[in-house]
Scaffold this active site. Structure first.
Site, mmCIF file in Angstrom:
data_model
loop_
_atom_site.group_PDB
_atom_site.id
_atom_site.type_symbol
_atom_site.label_atom_id
_atom_site.label_comp_id
_atom_site.label_asym_id
_atom_site.label_seq_id
_atom_site.Cartn_x
_atom_site.Cartn_y
_atom_site.Cartn_z
ATOM 1 N N TYR A 1 -18.117 24.861 -2.721
ATOM 2 C CA TYR A 1 -18.324 24.984 -4.167
ATOM 3 C C TYR A 1 -19.786 24.731 -4.521
ATOM 4 O O TYR A 1 -20.388 23.780 -4.016
ATOM 5 C CB TYR A 1 -17.476 23.955 -4.912
ATOM 6 C CG TYR A 1 -16.008 24.284 -4.980
ATOM 7 C CD1 TYR A 1 -15.572 25.486 -5.553
ATOM 8 C CD2 TYR A 1 -15.063 23.398 -4.497
ATOM 9 C CE1 TYR A 1 -14.217 25.776 -5.625
ATOM 10 C CE2 TYR A 1 -13.713 23.683 -4.578
ATOM 11 C CZ TYR A 1 -13.293 24.881 -5.135
ATOM 12 O OH TYR A 1 -11.956 25.165 -5.217
ATOM 13 N N LYS B 1 -2.586 -7.701 -2.696
ATOM 14 C CA LYS B 1 -2.582 -6.919 -3.943
ATOM 15 C C LYS B 1 -2.985 -5.467 -3.662
ATOM 16 O O LYS B 1 -3.519 -5.163 -2.594
ATOM 17 C CB LYS B 1 -3.563 -7.545 -4.944
ATOM 18 C CG LYS B 1 -5.013 -7.525 -4.474
ATOM 19 C CD LYS B 1 -5.922 -8.340 -5.391
ATOM 20 C CE LYS B 1 -7.356 -8.346 -4.861
ATOM 21 N NZ LYS B 1 -8.206 -9.290 -5.616
HETATM 22 C C1 LIG Z 1 -8.872 -10.043 -4.509
HETATM 23 C C2 LIG Z 1 -9.179 -11.471 -4.567
HETATM 24 C C3 LIG Z 1 -9.446 -12.202 -3.384
HETATM 25 C C4 LIG Z 1 -9.583 -11.561 -2.036
HETATM 26 O O1 LIG Z 1 -10.935 -11.190 -1.850
HETATM 27 P P1 LIG Z 1 -11.466 -10.611 -0.464
HETATM 28 O O2 LIG Z 1 -12.913 -10.424 -0.681
HETATM 29 O O3 LIG Z 1 -10.758 -9.330 -0.234
HETATM 30 O O4 LIG Z 1 -11.144 -11.640 0.557
HETATM 31 C C5 LIG Z 1 -9.614 -13.562 -3.491
HETATM 32 N N1 LIG Z 1 -9.572 -14.187 -4.687
HETATM 33 C C6 LIG Z 1 -9.349 -13.516 -5.837
HETATM 34 C C7 LIG Z 1 -9.337 -14.260 -7.119
HETATM 35 C C8 LIG Z 1 -9.157 -12.139 -5.818
HETATM 36 O O5 LIG Z 1 -8.954 -11.472 -6.964
#
Ligand SMILES: *Cc1c(COP(=O)(O)O)cnc(C)c1O
Length: 367
Positions: free
Chosen positions: A264, A40
């Protein structure tokens, strides 16, 4: 960026071999359980298609947050199942899920109703999410048996995986973790479900106990695929290799006198005659503006502190102690030699956020 040509050399190098290496490690850590490769958010900022290609062979399915991300994978020709971690936002997505073998999470009544009344060319595999204590998504444990029965009786559903998500993943002793485990185990026992999924990266790397408990089911690996330790407190799992190396060139160098101020707000004051390097990366590239003076960058293999506030397109660095530095030299902002967690700590956040926020104007360059 015109015609895909970049003259600015600021870039995020994506080490494809490291991705593959990490996927192999996660596969062996999770075996005999199945491995869900979480890609994702553009594979945590690394580039979803590049990442999916590198790990395809070692994962049993992919996971994304929502359907638009999944369709990008399908358009690119990936054929493994894809789990939608937030499920569907509307009933209109269900025929598309059926057509493309996308497996929605069902965490909410409107999603259940949509499935119950859908007309589909072929039945769906779904993931039923239980809220075991994080209180973000999922069914109350008391409702799970009824919802499971309703889904099981649906001709539109062919298989159900029970899942939940830890609020304190990797912290085995945390009282909420223990509560979540108990509630999840109870839900699995009551439904007699065949497929289940509880742990993410941290659960996978944290302890052997978890690994044994979770074997035989589905583990969900995200951040570890990208070579980043999920838990800032602990050592990086020894064999993981960071995948992203964020690089920017020195575009200016100047000597300034003691007492002169930089950047800045003129907040950084030279306590000695100093050499200041200006690097072509700023908060518009995703380098956090929260990084105060003192945040390290790596130049010539040495750490040098940021001097002055992060600008939109540039940062200024005190390189007084670094020998032989020249315009055109390159600095690592994070990567194999400078942990993204260390920078995240300076920014008051976690590595996940920094990786996912590297902006679109930074080219991802496969190496
Ligand atoms: C994003 C997500 C993961 C992955 O988590 P990591 O800590 O990056 O391994 C796993 N399960 C769900 C439900 C997620 O939303």
């Amino acid at each position: 960026m015109a015609n895909g040509v970049h003259f600015r050399t600021t870039r995020a190098e994506i080490n494809r071999a490291a991705l593959t290496h990490n996927a192999k490690i996660m596969q062996s850590l999770s075996a005999p359980a199945h491995l869900l490769g979480v890609v994702k958010a553009d594979a945590y900022g690394h580039g979803m298609l590049v990442a999916a290609r590198a790990i395809d062979e070692y994962v049993d399915a992919f996971a994304v947050a929502f359907i638009d991300e999944a369709l990008l994978l399908r358009e690119a020709g990936f054929i493994k199942p894809i789990v939608l971690l937030e499920g569907c936002f509307s009933a209109a997505e269900l025929p598309i899920c059926a057509h493309y073998n996308l497996q929605p999470v069902v965490h909410e009544q409107s999603q259940l109703d949509a499935i119950a009344t859908a007309k589909l060319v072929r039945p769906l595999s779904v993931w039923l999410k239980v809220d075991t204590g994080m209180h973000r998504l999922g069914w109350d444990p008391e409702r799970v048996v009824a919802v499971y029965a309703e889904l099981s009786a649906c001709p539109q559903v062919t298989s159900i995986t029970l899942m939940s998500h830890f609020a304190n993943s990797g912290e085995d002793e945390h009282p909420v973790t223990q509560l979540q485990r108990q509630r999840f185990a109870a839900a699995c026992a009551q439904t007699k479900v065949l497929h289940q999924s509880l742990g993410n990266s941290a659960a996978l790397t944290s302890s052997l106990k978890d690994y044994e408990q979770l074997s035989g089911h589905w583990l969900r690996a995200g951040v570890t695929l990208y070579g980043v330790n999920p838990d800032m407190q602990k050592q990086v799992h020894a064999e993981l290799r960071p995948v992203m190396r964020l690089v920017a060139p020195v575009i200016a160098l100047r000597h300034i006198a003691e007492g002169e101020r930089v950047g800045y707000g003129s907040g950084w004051i030279a306590e000695r005659p100093s050499l200041i390097a200006t690097l072509a990366i700023g908060y518009a590239d995703g380098y956090p503006r929260h990084c105060k003076s003192g945040t390290p960058v790596l130049i010539h293999g040495q750490k040098a502190p940021i001097a002055g506030t992060v600008s939109m397109d540039m940062i200024t660095v005190d390189v007084t102690d670094i020998e032989g530095i020249q315009v055109g030299d390159e600095a690592e902002l994070w990567g194999p030699h400078l942990s993204v967690h260390e920078i995240a700590e300076h920014a008051g956040t976690i590595g996940y956020e920094l990786l996912t926020r590297v902006s679109a104007r930074v080219p991802r360059v496969e190496v």
